[in-house]
Design a protein around this motif. Structure first.
Motif, mmCIF file in Angstrom:
data_model
loop_
_atom_site.group_PDB
_atom_site.id
_atom_site.type_symbol
_atom_site.label_atom_id
_atom_site.label_comp_id
_atom_site.label_asym_id
_atom_site.label_seq_id
_atom_site.Cartn_x
_atom_site.Cartn_y
_atom_site.Cartn_z
ATOM 1 N N ASN A 17 0.828 -1.200 0.000
ATOM 2 C CA ASN A 17 0.000 0.000 0.000
ATOM 3 C C ASN A 17 0.866 1.255 0.000
ATOM 4 O OD1 ASN A 17 -2.608 1.462 0.349
ATOM 5 N ND2 ASN A 17 -1.619 2.053 2.250
ATOM 6 N N GLY A 126 -5.931 -4.561 -1.754
ATOM 7 C CA GLY A 126 -6.947 -4.556 -0.700
ATOM 8 C C GLY A 126 -7.889 -5.738 -0.779
ATOM 9 N N SER A 127 -8.357 -6.034 -1.974
ATOM 10 C CA SER A 127 -9.304 -7.147 -2.111
ATOM 11 C C SER A 127 -8.617 -8.491 -1.892
ATOM 12 C CB SER A 127 -10.000 -7.104 -3.468
ATOM 13 O OG SER A 127 -9.080 -7.248 -4.521
ATOM 14 N N HIS A 137 -15.720 -10.024 2.593
ATOM 15 C CA HIS A 137 -15.804 -8.610 2.197
ATOM 16 C C HIS A 137 -14.649 -8.136 1.314
ATOM 17 C CE1 HIS A 137 -18.994 -8.481 5.119
ATOM 18 N NE2 HIS A 137 -18.172 -8.769 6.101
ATOM 19 N N LEU A 140 -15.203 -4.698 -0.302
ATOM 20 C CA LEU A 140 -15.088 -3.573 0.636
ATOM 21 C C LEU A 140 -13.636 -3.280 0.991
ATOM 22 C CD1 LEU A 140 -18.099 -4.283 3.023
ATOM 23 C CD2 LEU A 140 -17.955 -2.628 1.142
ATOM 24 N N TRP A 141 -12.818 -4.330 1.186
ATOM 25 C CA TRP A 141 -11.406 -4.125 1.484
ATOM 26 C C TRP A 141 -10.708 -3.458 0.293
ATOM 27 C CZ3 TRP A 141 -8.756 -4.615 5.960
ATOM 28 C CH2 TRP A 141 -9.403 -5.261 7.008
ATOM 29 N N LEU A 143 -12.145 -1.532 -2.035
ATOM 30 C CA LEU A 143 -12.628 -0.156 -2.146
ATOM 31 C C LEU A 143 -12.027 0.747 -1.069
ATOM 32 C CD1 LEU A 143 -16.385 -0.754 -3.026
ATOM 33 C CD2 LEU A 143 -14.567 0.080 -4.550
ATOM 34 N N GLU A 144 -11.843 0.207 0.130
ATOM 35 C CA GLU A 144 -11.241 1.002 1.207
ATOM 36 C C GLU A 144 -9.811 1.409 0.851
ATOM 37 O OE1 GLU A 144 -10.951 0.632 5.966
ATOM 38 O OE2 GLU A 144 -10.037 -1.034 4.865
ATOM 39 N N MET A 145 -9.025 0.461 0.348
ATOM 40 C CA MET A 145 -7.648 0.785 -0.009
ATOM 41 C C MET A 145 -7.614 1.746 -1.193
ATOM 42 S SD MET A 145 -4.349 -1.675 -0.362
ATOM 43 C CE MET A 145 -4.438 -2.127 1.348
ATOM 44 N N LEU A 147 -9.896 4.012 -1.901
ATOM 45 C CA LEU A 147 -10.304 5.320 -1.382
ATOM 46 C C LEU A 147 -9.151 6.020 -0.655
ATOM 47 C CD1 LEU A 147 -12.535 7.435 -0.825
ATOM 48 C CD2 LEU A 147 -13.039 6.158 1.266
ATOM 49 N N ILE A 148 -8.449 5.296 0.185
ATOM 50 C CA ILE A 148 -7.333 5.885 0.933
ATOM 51 C C ILE A 148 -6.219 6.314 -0.021
ATOM 52 C CG2 ILE A 148 -5.482 5.359 2.576
ATOM 53 C CD1 ILE A 148 -7.604 3.557 4.026
ATOM 54 N N THR A 151 -7.330 9.316 -2.170
ATOM 55 C CA THR A 151 -7.329 10.567 -1.405
ATOM 56 C C THR A 151 -5.916 11.129 -1.293
ATOM 57 O OG1 THR A 151 -9.275 9.857 -0.169
ATOM 58 C CG2 THR A 151 -7.948 11.621 0.806
#
Length: 169
Positions: A17, A126-127, A137, A140-141, A143-145, A147-148, A151
């Motif tokens: 990441n 993430g996935s 999930h 979701l994992w 998408l979270e990574m 998004l971070i 950003t």
């Protein structure tokens, strides 16, 4: 595989990441400032290798310090201090090189392709955590990574753009 990955997943995900986000932040800031592809590659590779080494060395120093504190407290520490450092470094370099690939292989839309490949890499890392280790999930994992990382990259582009305008690059 889950047991082996689970033991070092923090080091792998953290390295991957940070490698993707840090390298793409350098790329995005450089593009925002209007720098040439040549300069983007120089800054990108310098950052990739120096930051990757720093991340691996920091992981080693942190793990070694943790081991010493546990020893002082009379608690056994069974985890290697070298393996997590290597995995962090390797994950950082491998994943962190992805944002540079579109600039290496050229083309007029290097930044657009860089955004796409970086976004895909963030989502896959993430996935993969969700699917391979947690077995839940994964979307979701991912998408979270994404998004971070997105950003952080947006911030870097904006700062590069603003500073480029202020100093007249």
């Amino acid at each position: 595989m889950r047991k082996i990955l689970g033991r070092y997943i923090k080091d792998i995900i953290y390295g991957a990441n940070d490698g993707i986000v840090t390298t793409f932040a350098v790329v995005a800031g450089s593009v925002g400032a209007g720098l040439s592809v040549r300069v983007i590659l120089i800054l990108g590779f310098a950052s990739l290798l120096a930051d990757g080494f720093s991340m691996g060395a920091g992981n080693y120093l942190g793990s070694r310090s943790e081991r010493e504190v546990m020893r002082a407290d009379g608690v056994a520490y069974s985890k290697s201090v070298v393996t997590p450092a290597f995995l962090t470094f390797f994950s950082f370099i491998l994943a962190g090189s992805i944002p540079l690939l579109p600039f290496i292989f050229g083309g007029g839309e290097s930044f657009g392709l860089g955004i796409a490949t970086t976004g895909a890499a963030l989502f896959v890392v993430g996935s993969s955590l969700g699917a391979l280790v947690l077995h839940r999930h994964w979307v979701l994992w991912g998408l979270e990574m994404l998004l971070i990382g997105g950003t952080a990259s947006t911030i870097a582009y904006g700062i590069g753009y603003l500073i480029g305008k202020v100093i007249g690059v």
